[in-house]
Design a protein around this motif. Structure first.
Motif, PDB file in Angstrom:
ATOM      1  N   GLY A   1      -2.193  10.920  -4.267  1.00 18.79           N
ATOM      2  CA  GLY A   1      -2.964  12.151  -4.291  1.00 18.79           C
ATOM      3  C   GLY A   1      -3.272  12.681  -2.901  1.00 18.79           C
ATOM      4  O   GLY A   1      -3.610  13.851  -2.738  1.00 18.79           O
ATOM      5  N   TYR A   2      -3.165  11.831  -1.903  1.00 19.48           N
ATOM      6  CA  TYR A   2      -3.394  12.255  -0.523  1.00 19.48           C
ATOM      7  C   TYR A   2      -2.073  12.746   0.069  1.00 19.48           C
ATOM      8  O   TYR A   2      -1.004  12.539  -0.500  1.00 19.48           O
ATOM      9  CB  TYR A   2      -3.916  11.084   0.316  1.00 19.48           C
ATOM     10  CG  TYR A   2      -5.273  10.584  -0.114  1.00 19.48           C
ATOM     11  CD1 TYR A   2      -6.432  11.171   0.369  1.00 19.48           C
ATOM     12  CD2 TYR A   2      -5.397   9.512  -0.999  1.00 19.48           C
ATOM     13  CE1 TYR A   2      -7.689  10.709  -0.020  1.00 19.48           C
ATOM     14  CE2 TYR A   2      -6.632   9.044  -1.394  1.00 19.48           C
ATOM     15  CZ  TYR A   2      -7.787   9.643  -0.902  1.00 19.48           C
ATOM     16  OH  TYR A   2      -9.015   9.194  -1.286  1.00 19.48           O
ATOM     17  N   GLN A   3      -2.132  13.331   1.253  1.00 15.84           N
ATOM     18  CA  GLN A   3      -0.914  13.785   1.925  1.00 15.84           C
ATOM     19  C   GLN A   3      -0.175  12.644   2.613  1.00 15.84           C
ATOM     20  O   GLN A   3       0.951  12.831   3.078  1.00 15.84           O
ATOM     21  CB  GLN A   3      -1.236  14.877   2.942  1.00 15.84           C
ATOM     22  CG  GLN A   3      -1.693  16.162   2.289  1.00 15.84           C
ATOM     23  CD  GLN A   3      -1.753  17.292   3.290  1.00 15.84           C
ATOM     24  OE1 GLN A   3      -0.814  17.527   4.043  1.00 15.84           O
ATOM     25  NE2 GLN A   3      -2.879  17.986   3.300  1.00 15.84           N
TER      26      GLN A   3
ATOM     27  N   ASP B   1     -11.093   6.459  10.445  1.00 14.24           N
ATOM     28  CA  ASP B   1     -10.879   6.418   8.995  1.00 14.24           C
ATOM     29  C   ASP B   1     -10.767   7.810   8.390  1.00 14.24           C
ATOM     30  O   ASP B   1      -9.710   8.183   7.864  1.00 14.24           O
ATOM     31  CB  ASP B   1     -11.990   5.607   8.335  1.00 14.24           C
ATOM     32  CG  ASP B   1     -11.672   5.210   6.906  1.00 14.24           C
ATOM     33  OD1 ASP B   1     -10.590   5.558   6.396  1.00 14.24           O
ATOM     34  OD2 ASP B   1     -12.508   4.538   6.281  1.00 14.24           O
ATOM     35  N   GLN B   2     -11.816   8.607   8.449  1.00 18.73           N
ATOM     36  CA  GLN B   2     -11.790   9.886   7.749  1.00 18.73           C
ATOM     37  C   GLN B   2     -10.756  10.853   8.322  1.00 18.73           C
ATOM     38  O   GLN B   2     -10.288  11.746   7.635  1.00 18.73           O
ATOM     39  CB  GLN B   2     -13.183  10.530   7.736  1.00 18.73           C
ATOM     40  CG  GLN B   2     -13.673  11.074   9.056  1.00 18.73           C
ATOM     41  CD  GLN B   2     -13.174  12.459   9.387  1.00 18.73           C
ATOM     42  OE1 GLN B   2     -12.917  13.272   8.496  1.00 18.73           O
ATOM     43  NE2 GLN B   2     -13.012  12.732  10.674  1.00 18.73           N
ATOM     44  N   ALA B   3     -10.359  10.651   9.566  1.00 15.14           N
ATOM     45  CA  ALA B   3      -9.395  11.543  10.214  1.00 15.14           C
ATOM     46  C   ALA B   3      -7.945  11.138   9.952  1.00 15.14           C
ATOM     47  O   ALA B   3      -7.028  11.850  10.356  1.00 15.14           O
ATOM     48  CB  ALA B   3      -9.655  11.562  11.724  1.00 15.14           C
ATOM     49  N   ALA B   4      -7.719  10.012   9.306  1.00 11.21           N
ATOM     50  CA  ALA B   4      -6.375   9.430   9.202  1.00 11.21           C
ATOM     51  C   ALA B   4      -5.645   9.787   7.912  1.00 11.21           C
ATOM     52  O   ALA B   4      -5.064   8.943   7.245  1.00 11.21           O
ATOM     53  CB  ALA B   4      -6.467   7.917   9.360  1.00 11.21           C
TER      54      ALA B   4
ATOM     55  N   GLU C   1       0.375   4.569   5.174  1.00  9.12           N
ATOM     56  CA  GLU C   1       0.335   5.504   6.302  1.00  9.12           C
ATOM     57  C   GLU C   1      -1.090   5.726   6.786  1.00  9.12           C
ATOM     58  O   GLU C   1      -1.345   5.818   7.987  1.00  9.12           O
ATOM     59  CB  GLU C   1       0.976   6.832   5.900  1.00  9.12           C
ATOM     60  CG  GLU C   1       2.477   6.736   5.701  1.00  9.12           C
ATOM     61  CD  GLU C   1       3.076   7.948   5.020  1.00  9.12           C
ATOM     62  OE1 GLU C   1       4.245   8.242   5.306  1.00  9.12           O
ATOM     63  OE2 GLU C   1       2.389   8.597   4.190  1.00  9.12           O
ATOM     64  N   HIS C   2      -2.039   5.798   5.864  1.00  9.70           N
ATOM     65  CA  HIS C   2      -3.451   5.935   6.244  1.00  9.70           C
ATOM     66  C   HIS C   2      -3.903   4.738   7.082  1.00  9.70           C
ATOM     67  O   HIS C   2      -4.566   4.901   8.108  1.00  9.70           O
ATOM     68  CB  HIS C   2      -4.330   6.074   4.999  1.00  9.70           C
ATOM     69  CG  HIS C   2      -5.783   5.949   5.277  1.00  9.70           C
ATOM     70  ND1 HIS C   2      -6.493   6.899   5.981  1.00  9.70           N
ATOM     71  CD2 HIS C   2      -6.668   4.958   4.963  1.00  9.70           C
ATOM     72  CE1 HIS C   2      -7.760   6.498   6.090  1.00  9.70           C
ATOM     73  NE2 HIS C   2      -7.884   5.331   5.484  1.00  9.70           N
TER      74      HIS C   2
ATOM     75  N   LEU D   1       0.820  -1.213   0.000  1.00  6.21           N
ATOM     76  CA  LEU D   1       0.000   0.000   0.000  1.00  6.21           C
ATOM     77  C   LEU D   1       0.856   1.266   0.000  1.00  6.21           C
ATOM     78  O   LEU D   1       0.361   2.350  -0.287  1.00  6.21           O
ATOM     79  CB  LEU D   1      -0.944   0.016   1.210  1.00  6.21           C
ATOM     80  CG  LEU D   1      -2.078  -1.003   1.199  1.00  6.21           C
ATOM     81  CD1 LEU D   1      -2.893  -0.901   2.483  1.00  6.21           C
ATOM     82  CD2 LEU D   1      -2.977  -0.830  -0.016  1.00  6.21           C
ATOM     83  N   GLU D   2       2.122   1.121   0.320  1.00 10.01           N
ATOM     84  CA  GLU D   2       3.034   2.269   0.293  1.00 10.01           C
ATOM     85  C   GLU D   2       3.108   2.866  -1.113  1.00 10.01           C
ATOM     86  O   GLU D   2       3.328   4.058  -1.273  1.00 10.01           O
ATOM     87  CB  GLU D   2       4.431   1.838   0.762  1.00 10.01           C
ATOM     88  CG  GLU D   2       5.431   2.968   0.857  1.00 10.01           C
ATOM     89  CD  GLU D   2       5.116   3.976   1.957  1.00 10.01           C
ATOM     90  OE1 GLU D   2       5.487   5.150   1.782  1.00 10.01           O
ATOM     91  OE2 GLU D   2       4.494   3.612   2.968  1.00 10.01           O
TER      92      GLU D   2
END
Length: 195
Positions: free
Chosen positions: A48-50, A153-156, A55-56, A42-43
């Motif tokens: 597109g995310y930070q 989830d949404q905060a990560a 990491e998420h 998954l790395e």
């Protein structure tokens, strides 16, 4: 015996199926290692995310741990997006299928539905109903899924959140997946996993 002789399952003998069962048991001993490898991949997944998808996942699990969640939920948070690469339109169901034999039914239900519940944060940008999850409002685990999405989830997606490495969660992963699959003492009462 190195291989079975049958070409159709209906022709297999008891000896062949016992042989295959032993091979499967041996193979299944490596499940956690395969899950760890899948998480590491998954790395280099969706961008597109930070933060990376790994990491998420780590941050979701870290948030669950910091919130005092039990190991079932922490491991579920770690694995919740594991299906993003192979099942982008039903990743929640793929992750739920992976954990289902090993965690309580509530956790499986939450992971199965988290993709739908997450839509409350963004569906309106696409002209979709952000409250589609409300069809489950009377379900006993509705609030658990709301909490999972809101807190873990949404905060990560925060690159500044203190997030431990994958190795931090490995012992938990090994404990959960060392359980007897489908142990009724662990799973408890299941509810249908309708979409």
């Amino acid at each position: 015996m190195e291989k079975v002789t049958f070409r159709q399952m209906k022709d297999g003998t008891r000896e062949e199926y016992v042989f295959l069962e032993q091979l499967e048991d041996n193979f299944n001993q490596g499940l956690v290692d395969r899950l760890l490898d899948a998480l590491r991949r998954l790395e280099n997944s969706l961008s597109g995310y930070q933060v990376t998808r790994l990491e998420h996942s780590l941050q979701s699990a870290a948030r669950a741990e910091a919130d005092g969640a039990d190991e079932d939920m922490i491991v579920a948070a770690l694995l919740h997006d594991l299906g993003d690469d192979l099942a982008p339109y039903n990743h929640s169901q793929l992750a739920a299928a992976i954990i289902r034999p090993y965690v309580r039914a509530e956790v499986t239900w939450v992971i199965h539905h988290h993709g739908l519940f997450q839509k409350v944060y963004y569906a309106h940008h696409f002209g979709e109903d952000p409250h589609e999850r409300d069809r489950y409002r009377d379900h006993p685990w509705y609030q658990s899924c709301v909490n999972f999405c809101e807190r873990y989830d949404q905060a990560a997606f925060d690159p500044d959140y203190p997030t431990p490495p994958l190795e931090h969660f490995e012992p938990m992963l090994r404990r959960i997946f060392a359980r007897q699959p489908f142990d009724p003492e662990v799973i408890g009462e299941e509810h249908p996993l309708e979409p």
